[in-house]
Design a protein around this motif. Sequence first.
Motif, PDB file in Angstrom:
ATOM      1  N   GLN A  40       0.722  -1.243   0.166  1.00  0.00           N
ATOM      2  CA  GLN A  40      -0.126  -0.090   0.077  1.00  0.00           C
ATOM      3  C   GLN A  40       0.988   1.353   0.077  1.00  0.00           C
ATOM      4  O   GLN A  40       1.943   1.257   0.664  1.00  0.00           O
ATOM      5  CB  GLN A  40      -0.879  -0.128   1.291  1.00  0.00           C
ATOM      6  CG  GLN A  40      -1.966  -1.049   1.238  1.00  0.00           C
ATOM      7  CD  GLN A  40      -3.141  -0.732   0.622  1.00  0.00           C
ATOM      8  OE1 GLN A  40      -3.461   0.479   0.066  1.00  0.00           O
ATOM      9  NE2 GLN A  40      -3.891  -1.645  -0.120  1.00  0.00           N
ATOM     10  N   GLU A  51       0.199   5.428   0.686  1.00  0.00           N
ATOM     11  CA  GLU A  51      -0.622   6.011   1.145  1.00  0.00           C
ATOM     12  C   GLU A  51      -0.088   7.666   1.488  1.00  0.00           C
ATOM     13  O   GLU A  51       0.891   7.622   1.697  1.00  0.00           O
ATOM     14  CB  GLU A  51      -1.399   5.487   2.679  1.00  0.00           C
ATOM     15  CG  GLU A  51      -1.951   4.044   2.476  1.00  0.00           C
ATOM     16  CD  GLU A  51      -2.547   3.656   3.732  1.00  0.00           C
ATOM     17  OE1 GLU A  51      -2.303   3.999   4.682  1.00  0.00           O
ATOM     18  OE2 GLU A  51      -3.377   2.398   3.580  1.00  0.00           O
ATOM     19  N   ARG A  79       1.895  13.886   4.243  1.00  0.00           N
ATOM     20  CA  ARG A  79       2.943  12.707   4.662  1.00  0.00           C
ATOM     21  C   ARG A  79       2.579  11.529   3.485  1.00  0.00           C
ATOM     22  O   ARG A  79       1.268  11.510   3.221  1.00  0.00           O
ATOM     23  CB  ARG A  79       2.424  12.123   6.082  1.00  0.00           C
ATOM     24  CG  ARG A  79       2.868  13.229   7.247  1.00  0.00           C
ATOM     25  CD  ARG A  79       2.726  12.230   8.612  1.00  0.00           C
ATOM     26  NE  ARG A  79       3.516  11.286   8.499  1.00  0.00           N
ATOM     27  CZ  ARG A  79       3.054   9.837   8.988  1.00  0.00           C
ATOM     28  NH1 ARG A  79       1.770   9.666   9.722  1.00  0.00           N
ATOM     29  NH2 ARG A  79       3.849   8.890   9.113  1.00  0.00           N
ATOM     30  N   ARG A  80       3.452  10.812   3.327  1.00  0.00           N
ATOM     31  CA  ARG A  80       3.440   9.653   2.345  1.00  0.00           C
ATOM     32  C   ARG A  80       4.341   8.583   2.892  1.00  0.00           C
ATOM     33  O   ARG A  80       5.340   8.661   3.206  1.00  0.00           O
ATOM     34  CB  ARG A  80       4.013  10.141   0.955  1.00  0.00           C
ATOM     35  CG  ARG A  80       2.999  11.307   0.261  1.00  0.00           C
ATOM     36  CD  ARG A  80       3.987  12.000  -0.576  1.00  0.00           C
ATOM     37  NE  ARG A  80       4.670  12.942   0.088  1.00  0.00           N
ATOM     38  CZ  ARG A  80       4.869  14.157  -0.520  1.00  0.00           C
ATOM     39  NH1 ARG A  80       4.015  14.592  -1.329  1.00  0.00           N
ATOM     40  NH2 ARG A  80       5.623  15.041   0.165  1.00  0.00           N
ATOM     41  N   TRP A  81       3.508   7.401   2.927  1.00  0.00           N
ATOM     42  CA  TRP A  81       4.462   5.866   3.245  1.00  0.00           C
ATOM     43  C   TRP A  81       3.895   5.030   2.511  1.00  0.00           C
ATOM     44  O   TRP A  81       2.923   5.115   1.947  1.00  0.00           O
ATOM     45  CB  TRP A  81       4.241   6.039   4.785  1.00  0.00           C
ATOM     46  CG  TRP A  81       2.724   5.597   5.214  1.00  0.00           C
ATOM     47  CD1 TRP A  81       2.215   4.455   5.514  1.00  0.00           C
ATOM     48  CD2 TRP A  81       1.651   6.566   5.436  1.00  0.00           C
ATOM     49  NE1 TRP A  81       0.898   4.713   5.691  1.00  0.00           N
ATOM     50  CE2 TRP A  81       0.641   6.070   5.674  1.00  0.00           C
ATOM     51  CE3 TRP A  81       1.666   8.164   5.577  1.00  0.00           C
ATOM     52  CZ2 TRP A  81      -0.722   6.520   6.104  1.00  0.00           C
ATOM     53  CZ3 TRP A  81       0.352   8.709   5.778  1.00  0.00           C
ATOM     54  CH2 TRP A  81      -0.724   8.065   6.136  1.00  0.00           C
ATOM     55  N   ARG A 122       3.394   0.684   2.885  1.00  0.00           N
ATOM     56  CA  ARG A 122       3.174  -0.258   3.617  1.00  0.00           C
ATOM     57  C   ARG A 122       3.586  -1.645   2.964  1.00  0.00           C
ATOM     58  O   ARG A 122       2.595  -1.901   1.997  1.00  0.00           O
ATOM     59  CB  ARG A 122       1.751  -0.264   4.408  1.00  0.00           C
ATOM     60  CG  ARG A 122       1.620  -1.333   5.201  1.00  0.00           C
ATOM     61  CD  ARG A 122       0.163  -1.364   6.170  1.00  0.00           C
ATOM     62  NE  ARG A 122       0.227   0.175   6.945  1.00  0.00           N
ATOM     63  CZ  ARG A 122      -0.382   1.168   6.787  1.00  0.00           C
ATOM     64  NH1 ARG A 122      -1.562   0.934   6.105  1.00  0.00           N
ATOM     65  NH2 ARG A 122      -0.492   2.176   7.582  1.00  0.00           N
ATOM     66  N   ARG A 165       5.744  -3.847   7.392  1.00  0.00           N
ATOM     67  CA  ARG A 165       6.483  -2.532   7.725  1.00  0.00           C
ATOM     68  C   ARG A 165       6.120  -1.212   6.922  1.00  0.00           C
ATOM     69  O   ARG A 165       5.585  -1.283   5.785  1.00  0.00           O
ATOM     70  CB  ARG A 165       8.013  -2.923   7.330  1.00  0.00           C
ATOM     71  CG  ARG A 165       8.862  -1.780   7.114  1.00  0.00           C
ATOM     72  CD  ARG A 165      10.242  -2.226   6.503  1.00  0.00           C
ATOM     73  NE  ARG A 165      11.133  -1.097   6.236  1.00  0.00           N
ATOM     74  CZ  ARG A 165      12.274  -1.287   5.515  1.00  0.00           C
ATOM     75  NH1 ARG A 165      12.407  -2.144   4.690  1.00  0.00           N
ATOM     76  NH2 ARG A 165      13.045  -0.200   5.879  1.00  0.00           N
ATOM     77  N   ASP A 166       6.361  -0.414   7.993  1.00  0.00           N
ATOM     78  CA  ASP A 166       5.968   1.090   7.385  1.00  0.00           C
ATOM     79  C   ASP A 166       6.969   1.865   7.034  1.00  0.00           C
ATOM     80  O   ASP A 166       8.014   2.037   7.855  1.00  0.00           O
ATOM     81  CB  ASP A 166       5.193   1.885   8.284  1.00  0.00           C
ATOM     82  CG  ASP A 166       3.446   1.499   8.313  1.00  0.00           C
ATOM     83  OD1 ASP A 166       3.217   0.360   7.658  1.00  0.00           O
ATOM     84  OD2 ASP A 166       3.031   2.062   8.960  1.00  0.00           O
ATOM     85  N   ASP A 211       8.434   5.569   5.593  1.00  0.00           N
ATOM     86  CA  ASP A 211       8.316   7.025   5.283  1.00  0.00           C
ATOM     87  C   ASP A 211       8.874   7.371   4.164  1.00  0.00           C
ATOM     88  O   ASP A 211      10.119   7.551   4.246  1.00  0.00           O
ATOM     89  CB  ASP A 211       8.896   7.819   6.700  1.00  0.00           C
ATOM     90  CG  ASP A 211       8.761   9.487   6.646  1.00  0.00           C
ATOM     91  OD1 ASP A 211       7.783   9.595   5.457  1.00  0.00           O
ATOM     92  OD2 ASP A 211       9.368  10.041   7.294  1.00  0.00           O
TER      93      ASP A 211
END
Length: 335
Positions: A43, A45, A55-57, A59, A63-64, A66
């Motif tokens: 993902q 997001e 903010r953009r990250w 997944r 694990r996330d 940044d």
Amino acid sequence: MTDQILVLTDAEDVTAGRVAALLASRGAEVLLLDPGVVPHDAQVEMTAGGTGRVRRWLRIGGRDVDLDGLTCVWHRRPTAPVPPSTVADPEVRAHLAGEVKTYLDGVWRALNCRQVPAPRDVIDRADRKPYHLAAAVELGFAVPPTLITADPDRLLEFYDEHDGQIITKPLQRSPRGTAEAPMGRYTEPVSNRDLGYVAALRQSPMIVQAYVPKDVELRVTVVGAAVFAVEIHSQATRHTRYDWRRYDHQNTPMEIHALPGDVAGRCRALVDRLGLSFGAIDLILTPEGDYVFLEINPNGQYDWLELATGLPITAAVADLLLTGPAPAGRTKGPA
């Protein structure tokens, strides 16, 4: 601060894997992502507004990541989004794939970090043959007499102008379709049989060029300011006479080429003019010693050249991803 590098490429990309291993050995944190798995197995997001910040990250695998902490994104060979198999309607599939691509392209474009060889829209523009052919001419490259047309009569005129010694090649990077039903073609001479189907040209434009005799062909890989030139002895076997992409490695010698300084400089200038930091340029060296430009690939393969010659292209790519282009004038290998 640890360098964080996102590599967008096919999961089977061995070349990217070699670079990633070298980067990791230098202390960088590297993540390889096949965009084709978004949004099903990963993902991406984004949040905006309300808090006054964006903010953009990513997944993936529990694990996330940044994305705003990245130092570099390498647009290596990203695959297109693939809708789930449960969606059968081709129009719906095309719509879903387009939505995902539009979203991801927007996210990558907005990131405040180095993008190699360039943001996706710049890469796509540079890859268009009419665009980079015009840039090559403006920079003083010798270019074969070229016609891009969908007019059969104009092609026949061009054929007569060059005594039938012409070749055609498609506008897209590589032939489409399947092995059983290919679409498009490699670079091929125009035969008498082809002329019998010339009316089909009205369906789509094609690149037509005067045939240029070859001593050897050259693949020139520009990485930042570094230039690596390799001779491909394509005339040693009939399979690669017109297009060395019909690989015949056992019978096609490859050697490091001492590229003249003015030609190396022109190659760097073309990559810079197109807004890139990497480019794979195809040239012909004629029997008379002239260097003739054919095309540039903003993300061309180079691993096979390194394996054949020992040129340190992987190390140069790693340098580029970590620090950006070196000062102009630096050349790797005899050039």
